[in-house]
Each structure stands twice: as C-alpha cells, then as structure tokens.
Design a protein around this motif. Structure first.
Motif, PDB file in Angstrom:
ATOM      1  N   LEU A  33      30.365  29.893  10.080  1.00 43.65           N
ATOM      2  CA  LEU A  33      28.993  30.412  10.031  1.00 43.65           C
ATOM      3  C   LEU A  33      28.855  31.753  10.745  1.00 43.65           C
ATOM      4  O   LEU A  33      27.783  32.341  10.769  1.00 43.65           O
ATOM      5  CB  LEU A  33      28.030  29.402  10.667  1.00 43.65           C
ATOM      6  CG  LEU A  33      27.961  28.020  10.009  1.00 43.65           C
ATOM      7  CD1 LEU A  33      27.048  27.089  10.804  1.00 43.65           C
ATOM      8  CD2 LEU A  33      27.441  28.135   8.566  1.00 43.65           C
ATOM      9  N   SER A  50      32.582  35.263   8.912  1.00 44.16           N
ATOM     10  CA  SER A  50      33.225  33.990   9.225  1.00 44.16           C
ATOM     11  C   SER A  50      34.619  34.270   9.784  1.00 44.16           C
ATOM     12  O   SER A  50      35.280  35.225   9.376  1.00 44.16           O
ATOM     13  CB  SER A  50      33.293  33.108   7.985  1.00 44.16           C
ATOM     14  OG  SER A  50      34.066  33.724   6.974  1.00 44.16           O
ATOM     15  N   HIS A  94      23.303  16.588   6.117  1.00 43.87           N
ATOM     16  CA  HIS A  94      23.477  17.719   5.224  1.00 43.87           C
ATOM     17  C   HIS A  94      22.812  17.423   3.876  1.00 43.87           C
ATOM     18  O   HIS A  94      22.053  18.243   3.343  1.00 43.87           O
ATOM     19  CB  HIS A  94      24.978  17.995   5.052  1.00 43.87           C
ATOM     20  CG  HIS A  94      25.277  19.147   4.158  1.00 43.87           C
ATOM     21  ND1 HIS A  94      25.387  19.021   2.800  1.00 43.87           N
ATOM     22  CD2 HIS A  94      25.479  20.461   4.434  1.00 43.87           C
ATOM     23  CE1 HIS A  94      25.646  20.215   2.272  1.00 43.87           C
ATOM     24  NE2 HIS A  94      25.709  21.096   3.238  1.00 43.87           N
ATOM     25  N   SER A 147      23.665  22.071  10.332  1.00 43.47           N
ATOM     26  CA  SER A 147      23.572  21.429   9.013  1.00 43.47           C
ATOM     27  C   SER A 147      22.629  22.212   8.108  1.00 43.47           C
ATOM     28  O   SER A 147      22.864  22.332   6.905  1.00 43.47           O
ATOM     29  CB  SER A 147      23.076  19.983   9.152  1.00 43.47           C
ATOM     30  OG  SER A 147      24.039  19.191   9.803  1.00 43.47           O
ATOM     31  N   ASN A 159      24.431  25.246   6.721  1.00 43.69           N
ATOM     32  CA  ASN A 159      25.347  24.852   5.646  1.00 43.69           C
ATOM     33  C   ASN A 159      24.603  24.456   4.379  1.00 43.69           C
ATOM     34  O   ASN A 159      24.984  24.850   3.276  1.00 43.69           O
ATOM     35  CB  ASN A 159      26.233  23.690   6.112  1.00 43.69           C
ATOM     36  CG  ASN A 159      27.332  24.156   7.068  1.00 43.69           C
ATOM     37  OD1 ASN A 159      27.958  25.184   6.840  1.00 43.69           O
ATOM     38  ND2 ASN A 159      27.552  23.411   8.126  1.00 43.69           N
ATOM     39  N   ARG A 194      23.122  27.492   2.607  1.00 43.44           N
ATOM     40  CA  ARG A 194      24.155  28.231   1.881  1.00 43.44           C
ATOM     41  C   ARG A 194      24.461  27.527   0.556  1.00 43.44           C
ATOM     42  O   ARG A 194      24.508  28.156  -0.501  1.00 43.44           O
ATOM     43  CB  ARG A 194      25.412  28.315   2.742  1.00 43.44           C
ATOM     44  CG  ARG A 194      26.601  28.933   2.049  1.00 43.44           C
ATOM     45  CD  ARG A 194      27.808  28.998   2.967  1.00 43.44           C
ATOM     46  NE  ARG A 194      27.562  29.900   4.092  1.00 43.44           N
ATOM     47  CZ  ARG A 194      28.486  30.214   4.996  1.00 43.44           C
ATOM     48  NH1 ARG A 194      29.694  29.692   4.929  1.00 43.44           N
ATOM     49  NH2 ARG A 194      28.208  31.046   5.974  1.00 43.44           N
ATOM     50  N   ASP A 195      24.639  26.212   0.607  1.00 42.76           N
ATOM     51  CA  ASP A 195      24.949  25.440  -0.605  1.00 42.76           C
ATOM     52  C   ASP A 195      23.814  25.512  -1.624  1.00 42.76           C
ATOM     53  O   ASP A 195      24.048  25.510  -2.830  1.00 42.76           O
ATOM     54  CB  ASP A 195      25.199  23.970  -0.266  1.00 42.76           C
ATOM     55  CG  ASP A 195      26.486  23.789   0.516  1.00 42.76           C
ATOM     56  OD1 ASP A 195      27.212  24.787   0.694  1.00 42.76           O
ATOM     57  OD2 ASP A 195      26.749  22.661   0.958  1.00 42.76           O
TER      58      ASP A 195
END
Lengths: 340, 340
Positions: free
Chosen positions: A284, A288, B229, B255, B258, B261-262
């Motif tokens: 992150l 990265s 997540h 989380s 992440n 981003r997803d």
C-alpha cells in the motif's frame, strides 16, 4: 535482583560456573564438601537466593525468556507471535525483554535469568553484541539458548535463520536485471551475522555481474532514525547518486522513502529500493515496496518448538543445528523497470 | 497448570475466593481452623500447589503479566514497549500473553495467574469479553489489574484510555467539513467500551450536523481479514456507496484500502478514509492516511507506572481512577478536499 553472579562465585571459588550452578541446585554430581563450600561462599558474598529455587531443580518454571533487540519492528513482532502461539499450546509462559540494540542491556538481562526464573531462552542478538561470555555462562548454568535471525555462530546450539546470503544475492540481481548499476547497501552493523551474510550476497552478485563499486557504497546506518535519515539524504544529494538502495532492514527502507521525498528523488524512476521487510503495508506504500519477506512467524514458532522439545526431554544440551527457512522476494513498484 | 481454580475451592467450601486465597497464603487474617479446612480441601481436590508459593507471600515475583488481544498490531506493540520500558527501570519482568480476541483464552490465562506467578496484571480486553467474573476472581485473590484502552467500566481500578468520544467526534466533523455527507463507521465489537465511545462520538457529530443516516451505516467487522475485506468491498460496490469511511481500528483501514483498490474506488476522490491508527507508515501510504493517533507508548508506560506504584506500596487495592490521555488527529491525503 542479585548483584553477585554465578560467575563471581565461580571466580572466588576457582571452580567452573557449571559446578557452582549444580551445587546450588543440589545436584548429585557434586560432592557434599564442594556443595558446602559453594553455599558458604554464596552466603558470604550475598548471592541472592533463587526466588524460584524449587522450580529450578525440576525445570518447571514452565517459563521461557524471549529477548529481541527491538519491539516496534514487524519482523520481531511476528517472530514473538509465532513463539507465543507454540508456548500457549504447550502451557508455557513467555517473559519478554527488549534489549534496545544495546549489548549492556542484553548482558544485564541474561545475567539475571540463571536463577530459575526461566527454563530456557530464545533470542536474537543486539547489533552491538560481539562477545558471548554472558551467553556461555547462562548455558553452563543449565539454561539452554536457541537463537533466531541474529545468531552467535560460535555457540553450539540450535539456530533458526533465513537464507540471508541467497536472498541478498537474488535481491541484488533483481536490481541489476531492472537496470541498476550503482547499488548502495545500507548496513546495520558489522558485528551481526545476518548483516555480514547479506553484505556477502550483495557483493557476490555485484562480482558476478562485473560491477566494481567503491567500498563507500556500503553505508553504515547504526544511529537513530533521525541520524539515518540524514545519512541517506546526504547519499541521495551527493554529486554521484546511487541508482538503487538495498536496505538490509525494514526501518532503513522507510528512512529511504522519507529521505527520497525530502530530496526530491523519485522512486522508482530515479532510485530503486528493495529491502528485507515484514511490513504489512508494503503493497500500500507510495510506491509499493519490493521486499524480501522473511518467514518471521515460522522462525519464532520453530525456535520455540526446538527449545520445548529439549526441555521436555530434559536433555541438558541442545545439539548444534542450523535450521534455515526460505525468504521470499516479492517484486513491487519500487523496483519497477523505468525508461530512463 | 492446575485444573482446579480458587473459585472451585471457594465454591466447595462455601467461603469467598479471598478467604481461600488468604488461607493458602497463610494470612494472619484467617483462623487456624479455616486454614486447615482450606488446605484439606485443596489436597482433596488436587489444587495444584503454587509453583512460586514463596514469592506470593511477599509479592516479589517481581513479575507482571501483560495481556493484549492482538500482537501484530502497532497500537498494542507500542503500548507493550512503553510498559516494558518502565518495567526495565524498576527491575520488573513482563510475561506476555496474546488472547487472540477470544474470551475463552482470556479467561483461561487469567485463571492461571493467581498462583503467585505474577504480582499484578496490565490488560486490554478481547472484543468478545462481556463478563468479568474471571477478572474479579483474580483481583479478589490479591492480584491487582490495571486496564488500558479496552477497559471494564464495572471493575474498580485504574483505567488508562484515550479520549475516544471526542476523537471520534472530531474525526467525523473533519470528514463533514471536507464535504462528506454519507459516512460509514466500521465497528469491531458491540461489547467493547472503546468501540461504543467511538460510535457515540460519530453519531453525535452526525446529529450536530443534521445528518440522518440509516443504522446500516454502522458496519460490524468482527471477522478475519478476508471476511472484513469482502464486507467492505460489498459496501463500496453497493448501489449507494458511502462517501467516507471511519475505521474504528487500524486493520479495518488497511482492509478499506485493499477493498477500494479492488473495487476501483479512488481515495480520496470517491471515498475519504480516516481511522484510529498507530501505523508508522501512514504518511507513506498511497494516498497517505489521515489518522487519529493514540499515545500508545505513553498509555502502556502509564499503566505500568500506576501498577508498580501500588505494588511497591503494598496497597492491596487499586483505587478507581480514569486516566485519559489525548489522541491526535493528523490530516493527510486520504481525507483531502476534492472538487467532486
């Protein structure tokens, strides 16, 4: 805590530490006469009686000590976590000590673990530790030590490490393959086994690729964060800046990120960065961070498993054994190939 | 470890735990007759004799236990580090236990600390802990507890917290001032004191600014990282996505990063993020993370200082006291004002 050590007693009586220790534990190996001499000297010198004398005789304090040179460090925390988890399964308790990278602290803490407080020790050395008398004394007094990560080669026992040489070699080759020709290596300490193996891996990769770099490309960063930040910033603002930094430990990579930002140096365009790290946020970061990730949890768990195995067998001495777990190179944006 | 507890003995004899404990410690407060009854019952039930009986009588195991619900967590590591540093100065030893957010583990560990192994306890509760019998039993047996961060209001002792309500109120207002109108709150547990105070601060700020949000904007994230997540990703992919997330703890912010981003959700343009966190890499994240940073090291140091003060005075009971240290809101890019 007692100010008089087993070593002091042994010296006064001109016998081995092991003899003193056994006499105090009332071991059948020691004659009544010797025992009496030791007890008398202990009384006269004011050797502090064992707070846990009962447990010492039977090795059942069911407690081990875990010494780490830093607490706020993801590698050590994960290793502690691994050891703690094995200890919980076996109903063992863990005393935790931060040696703050100071030899003197390590020596003092170790000096007070021989009195039955613990059955055994798991530890990683400080970056200052170059002498091992305190560790040999403890082992002679009947308390085994298992090392992990930062080990003492000279001491015969179990040592859990990762493949430091190979990982550093591969990490350096990774940088070379991504276009780097002038790679600086940030080192923590000359006396540390892992630091030396990592340096050797780095040098061997340079050698293989015919890169002749001045010795000054190995930069010692043994100070505090502020000092390291300044040193790295100077490196990045020098007339001839390296095109990559290999940080031997995580905190030096974070200092590199901060110093690069301050110096207006772009990662990865102007500078590629790789490091040994167990940072959960590596994916992150901006950018990265490419890491060589050690199996920290497994290393701690393995160290505890080996130690408990010996304690439960009541074997007095741990056999010399090198257990090497593999690290993993995880390429990310900080070493991404760039056009310049 | 003993399977029979002080509580079992007390129940069998129909006396208080405190009486049993004092009888076993040979206290002058207990009659010879009662002591004999207790000793006899202890023998019959197979109550395990204290491994450190000697130290219990004089409170000088010089050891304290530190219980945390998570080890790989920057807040707790810094708190441990603070406590450890005070312990080293005072020549105290620290036993460390990870309760893994499980009530059952906490109860079992606490149940085995009453036998003289430790003089006192510093702890932060698990997210499952809603009953305090095990803690009251320990205190009654003469071992004081100091709480930090996750406390039991009902138990009279010293409690070190941060200004959770005010910090959450200010954090929510910060989001509102930066243009957010639909703020989700990621909660860890309904039974935790800190979680409730933080929720109250969040709700009070919404109320002050006349923002009426559905109850579903408080999202319980009590599972593992993968489960959290998924839950956060669903939240971000729902037809009506929140424009901000307030994460009550650090791991939920990671989380969120992440999941965003997803889900292709941009921070801060599409979603602003703030959280309680002691992450050293918060300024280096992509984007840098706005945090409410707790004085974790100081909280641990303060808890140890209070505990040692009482232990050294040999005062049997710690007075009820709420020590509140201030957290700091550090605005960074994850809550930066954006044009949309």
């Amino acid at each position: 805590m007692s100010k008089v050590s087993l070593r002091d007693l042994a010296k006064t009586l001109d016998v081995s530490i092991s003899t003193v220790s056994k006499a105090l534990r009332n071991s059948y190996e020691i004659s009544a006469e010797t025992r009496e001499r030791v007890m008398e000297a202990a009384r006269q010198l004011g050797y502090h009686p064992n707070p846990y004398a009962g447990s010492l005789r039977h090795h059942k304090s069911k407690t081990i000590a875990l010494l780490v040179p830093e607490l706020t460090n993801n590698f050590f925390i994960q290793a502690i976590s691994g050891a703690e988890s094995v200890a919980q399964e076996r109903d063992y308790h863990i005393l935790i000590y931060n040696t703050h990278e100071q030899y003197q602290k390590e020596e003092s803490i170790i000096g007070h673990l021989g009195n039955g407080r613990v059955d055994g020790v798991i530890m990683s050395l400080t970056s200052e530790t170059g002498r091992y008398d305190h560790l040999n004394d403890l082992i002679q007094s009947g308390i085994p030590i298992v090392f992990f990560d930062r080990i003492a080669h000279e001491i015969e026992t179990a040592k859990i490490t990762t493949d430091d040489f190979t990982s550093a070699f591969n990490g350096t080759e990774h940088l070379i393959r991504h276009g780097c020709r002038d790679i600086a290596f940030l080192s923590l300490s000359d006396s540390l086994s892992i630091d030396n193996k990592r340096k050797q891996g780095y040098l061997e990769a340079l050698n293989k690729h015919d890169l002749n770099l001045p010795a000054s490309r190995i930069v010692r960063c043994e100070g505090d964060d502020a000092g390291n930040h300044t040193r790295i910033r100077e490196l990045l603002q020098a007339e001839k800046r390296p095109d990559a930094i290999f940080a031997s430990v995580e905190k030096l990579a974070l200092s590199t990120y901060n110093a690069a930002r301050d110096a207006g140096v772009r990662i990865p365009e102007d500078l590629k960065v790789i490091c040994f790290s167990n940072l959960r946020t590596a994916p992150l970061l901006n950018p990265s961070l490419t890491t060589i990730t050690q199996p920290a949890y497994q290393m701690g768990a393995q160290a505890a498993t080996v130690l408990f195995k010996y304690l439960e067998k009541k074997r007095p001495v741990i056999q010399n054994e090198n257990i090497i777990l593999k690290s993993e190179l995880i390429p990310r944006d900080s070493t991404r190939k760039t056009s310049n």
